[in-house]
Design an enzyme around this catalytic site. Structure first.
Site, short mmCIF file in Angstrom:
data_model
loop_
_atom_site.label_atom_id
_atom_site.label_comp_id
_atom_site.label_asym_id
_atom_site.label_seq_id
_atom_site.Cartn_x
_atom_site.Cartn_y
_atom_site.Cartn_z
N ASN A 1 0.87 -1.18 0.00
CA ASN A 1 0.00 0.00 0.00
C ASN A 1 0.90 1.23 0.00
O ASN A 1 1.52 1.55 1.00
CB ASN A 1 -0.89 -0.03 1.26
N TRP A 2 0.98 1.87 -1.16
CA TRP A 2 1.90 2.99 -1.30
C TRP A 2 1.39 4.26 -0.63
O TRP A 2 2.12 5.25 -0.54
CB TRP A 2 2.19 3.26 -2.79
N LYS A 3 0.12 4.26 -0.25
CA LYS A 3 -0.49 5.44 0.40
C LYS A 3 -0.26 6.69 -0.46
O LYS A 3 -0.24 6.58 -1.69
CB LYS A 3 0.03 5.58 1.83
N HIS B 1 -9.34 1.13 5.28
CA HIS B 1 -8.04 1.36 5.92
C HIS B 1 -8.24 2.32 7.10
O HIS B 1 -9.03 3.27 7.02
CB HIS B 1 -7.04 1.96 4.92
N GLU C 1 -6.55 4.69 8.19
CA GLU C 1 -6.28 6.10 7.92
C GLU C 1 -7.53 6.77 7.33
O GLU C 1 -7.82 7.92 7.62
CB GLU C 1 -5.06 6.24 7.00
N GLU D 1 -5.14 -5.08 10.62
CA GLU D 1 -4.13 -4.02 10.77
C GLU D 1 -4.40 -3.26 12.07
O GLU D 1 -5.19 -2.30 12.07
CB GLU D 1 -4.22 -3.03 9.60
N GLY E 1 2.83 2.13 10.79
CA GLY E 1 3.78 3.23 10.66
C GLY E 1 4.54 3.57 11.92
O GLY E 1 5.18 4.62 12.01
N SER F 1 3.71 -2.24 10.32
CA SER F 1 5.17 -2.27 10.52
C SER F 1 5.80 -3.60 10.10
O SER F 1 6.75 -4.06 10.75
CB SER F 1 5.51 -1.94 11.98
N GLY G 1 3.09 -1.14 4.22
CA GLY G 1 3.12 0.29 3.91
C GLY G 1 4.55 0.72 3.59
O GLY G 1 5.05 0.53 2.48
N GLY G 2 5.22 1.26 4.59
CA GLY G 2 6.56 1.83 4.43
C GLY G 2 7.53 0.96 3.65
O GLY G 2 8.18 1.42 2.70
P1 13P Z 1 3.27 0.27 7.60
O1 13P Z 1 3.78 -1.01 6.99
O2 13P Z 1 3.99 1.49 7.13
O3 13P Z 1 3.16 0.16 9.08
O4 13P Z 1 1.77 0.48 7.05
C1 13P Z 1 0.89 -0.58 7.12
C2 13P Z 1 -0.35 -0.23 6.42
O5 13P Z 1 -1.06 0.68 6.81
C3 13P Z 1 -0.66 -0.97 5.18
O6 13P Z 1 -1.96 -0.68 4.74
#
Ligand code: 13P
Length: 260
Positions: free
Chosen positions: A9-11, A96, A98, A168, A174, A214, A235-236
């Site tokens: 997920n590149w956000k 998600h 967020e 999640e 994050g 993470s 994510g990251g």
């Molecule tokens: P991180 O891997 O950066 O913690 O993000 C996870 C995430 O929100 C994937 O949707």
């Protein structure tokens, strides 16, 4: 065997050139005959170009990070599931944390989004997870149950079987602080049990449940060893081709060792 999925997920990251370069590098580094499926979720504006970039790859599909709960019409700034389908997107991340937090997406709104996604025969990647506060006061299982009940459990068996669920925990996203292997296994198993409680035929055993929060090259192998973990939503670490493909290889190594 349940589908194993490594999803990125590149956000809201990367400019256009960076996004194309990341996808090209991932495709180059992926082996053709790997056992896991790969899903990449770039920002909306890059979707069409990235879909055409990965055409021909049988195990890589492209996801949107969201879609509208409406079919079409006067909803400025929104993107519908039929638009996504028309440019070759195959999956949609929905719910998600967020978006739940920043866009006030409720379980009821997510239910409508799931319906729109399934109408277009796209695959929903439904995210659920508790906040730090909810984990602290011990209501995490109840929260997950409610998220599943209010957004997913109106589906019929066949529809539910076409969903992927991502657990999640919000406090792990994050933060560099992933949930422990025991916490992850407990929650994935709980999700499966809840599905089996609501549906016949133990269909929970056939639904892929992936973990997000993470995930990194240093913890992926251990996380994948949990019996109810079917992959990761990253994510990251998905923004670095080397890390993402290494995590993919860890999953594939584990899958091939299980087959011998
Ligand atoms: P991180 O891997 O950066 O913690 O993000 C996870 C995430 O929100 C994937 O949707």
């Amino acid at each position: 065997m349940r589908k194993k999925i490594i999803a990125g997920n590149w956000k809201m990251n990367l400019n256009y050139a960076e996004a194309l370069s990341l996808v090209d590098t991932i495709v180059d580094q992926m082996e053709d005959d790997g056992l896991a499926e790969v899903v990449l979720a770039p920002p909306f504006i890059y979707l069409r170009d990235i879909v055409s970039r990965v055409q021909g790859s049988t195990r890589l599909s492209i996801a949107a990070q969201n879609c509208s709960q409406f079919k079409n019409g006067a909803h400025t700034g929104e993107v519908s599931s039929s638009m996504l389908s028309s440019v070759g997107v195959e999956c949609v991340i929905v719910g998600h944390s967020e978006r739940r937090a920043e866009q006030n997406e409720s379980n009821e709104i997510l239910k409508l989004k799931i319906d729109r996604i399934l109408e277009q025969f796209l695959i929903p990647v439904f995210c659920c997870g508790e906040t730090a506060e909810e984990r602290k006061n011990g209501s995490h299982s109840e929260i997950i149950n409610r998220q599943l009940e209010q957004s997913l459990f109106h589906l019929n068996e066949a529809q539910l079987l076409s969903c992927v669920i991502a657990y999640e925990p919000v406090w792990a996203i994050g933060t560099g602080k992933n949930a422990s292997i025991d916490q992850i296994q407990e929650m994935h198993s709980l999700i499966r049990k809840q599905i089996n409680h609501h549906y016949k035929n133990n269909i929970g055993e056939n639904i892929s449940i992936i973990y997000g929060g993470s995930v990194s090259v240093s913890n992926a192998e251990e996380i994948f060893s949990a019996p109810d973990v079917d992959g990761a939503l990253i994510g990251g670490a998905s923004l670095k081709a080397a890390d993402f493909t290494l995590i993919l290889k860890m999953m594939e190594k584990m899958l091939s060792s299980r087959m011998v």
